[in-house]
Design a protein around this motif. Sequence first.
Motif, short mmCIF file in Angstrom:
data_model
loop_
_atom_site.label_atom_id
_atom_site.label_comp_id
_atom_site.label_asym_id
_atom_site.label_seq_id
_atom_site.Cartn_x
_atom_site.Cartn_y
_atom_site.Cartn_z
N ALA A 24 -6.25 87.72 -90.74
CA ALA A 24 -6.29 89.11 -91.22
C ALA A 24 -6.13 90.08 -90.06
CB ALA A 24 -7.59 89.37 -91.96
N GLY A 25 -6.76 89.76 -88.92
CA GLY A 25 -6.64 90.63 -87.75
C GLY A 25 -5.20 90.69 -87.26
N SER A 26 -4.53 89.53 -87.24
CA SER A 26 -3.14 89.50 -86.79
C SER A 26 -2.25 90.27 -87.75
CB SER A 26 -2.65 88.05 -86.68
OG SER A 26 -3.58 87.29 -85.96
N LEU A 27 -2.56 90.12 -89.05
CA LEU A 27 -1.79 90.84 -90.06
C LEU A 27 -1.94 92.35 -89.87
CD1 LEU A 27 -0.18 89.49 -92.28
CD2 LEU A 27 -1.99 90.07 -93.90
N GLY A 28 -3.18 92.77 -89.60
CA GLY A 28 -3.43 94.19 -89.34
C GLY A 28 -2.66 94.67 -88.13
N LEU A 29 -2.66 93.82 -87.09
CA LEU A 29 -1.93 94.18 -85.86
C LEU A 29 -0.46 94.42 -86.17
CD1 LEU A 29 -1.95 94.35 -82.72
CD2 LEU A 29 -1.39 91.93 -82.72
N HIS A 40 -8.37 98.68 -84.24
CA HIS A 40 -9.44 98.39 -85.20
C HIS A 40 -9.31 96.94 -85.67
CE1 HIS A 40 -11.31 102.30 -86.35
NE2 HIS A 40 -10.17 102.81 -85.92
N ALA A 41 -8.08 96.58 -86.07
CA ALA A 41 -7.87 95.24 -86.61
C ALA A 41 -8.19 94.17 -85.56
CB ALA A 41 -6.42 95.10 -87.09
N LEU A 42 -7.69 94.39 -84.36
CA LEU A 42 -7.89 93.39 -83.31
C LEU A 42 -9.36 93.19 -82.97
CD1 LEU A 42 -5.20 93.68 -80.55
CD2 LEU A 42 -5.61 91.88 -82.20
N THR A 43 -10.06 94.28 -82.70
CA THR A 43 -11.44 94.12 -82.25
C THR A 43 -12.33 93.59 -83.36
OG1 THR A 43 -11.72 96.46 -82.67
CG2 THR A 43 -11.42 95.81 -80.40
#
Lengths: 99, 170
Positions: A24-29, A40-43
């Motif tokens: 999900a974090g990578s998708l946000g990135l 925000h997504a990464l952290t």
Amino acid sequence: MIAEFLRDGLSVAFTALGLFFFAAGSLGLLRFPDVFSRLHALTKADNLGLGFLALGLMFQAPGWAVVAKLALIWALALLAAGTVAQLVARAALMKGERR
Amino acid sequence: MALSLLKRGIFLALVWLALTGEGGLAAALEPEALAFGLPSVMAALWLSLRLSPPLRPWRIWRALRLLPGFVAGSVAGGIDVARRALQRRPAVRSGWLTHRSHLSPPGRVVLGGALSLMPGTLAAGCHKGRLLVHVIDREGGFETAAGREEARLAPLAGGEDETASTGGGA
């Protein structure tokens, strides 16, 4: 026997959760529109992903030292995430990314 | 001074144990192990005193009391941002707000780091004593987050005058 089964089950469940949050974090990135929301997504998502991953691995640890080591890894990564996010955000702000 | 030296020493010894103590406590106390462990802990202690002299006592118990709330907040933060990333159209309405902080400069860095892991907020350093906070959703109700977080962290800063909390403003 049952304890072992339970332990493996918890490991699988928590590492799967961890992988979900990393994804999900990578998708946000990739999908978020500007530097700051990408941060925000990464952290946040990656921090949670690493936390669940470490938790899942703890159930396979042979002793307390390994549990402590995994907790330490997560704590240090957390510290780094919080600090680096601020630094990148400030650098981006100074360079004139204003959104 | 002596007490904070002792606290740091114990903390670093525990870190050393976590890093190397896979053989158990008894093995870690063997002379061969201590020959490496003691100098390492001493060197780390010396380095930590050089890099950050003990100006204030570490409030370890107060910090531990904050841990559950911190973990809950960072779980909520991860879930919130994952949900936004997975929506058909990413739910991002970027915005900025500032927060007047009463914490010391190092305290602000801690506040910024904590905020960056809580739902919806990301710190981007200070400008003229105000913490710059990016919110991922202007309509997400994140305006009060900075004030709440500062109030939570204030007991760690310790000074009697620093326990006051403020709300965030636009």
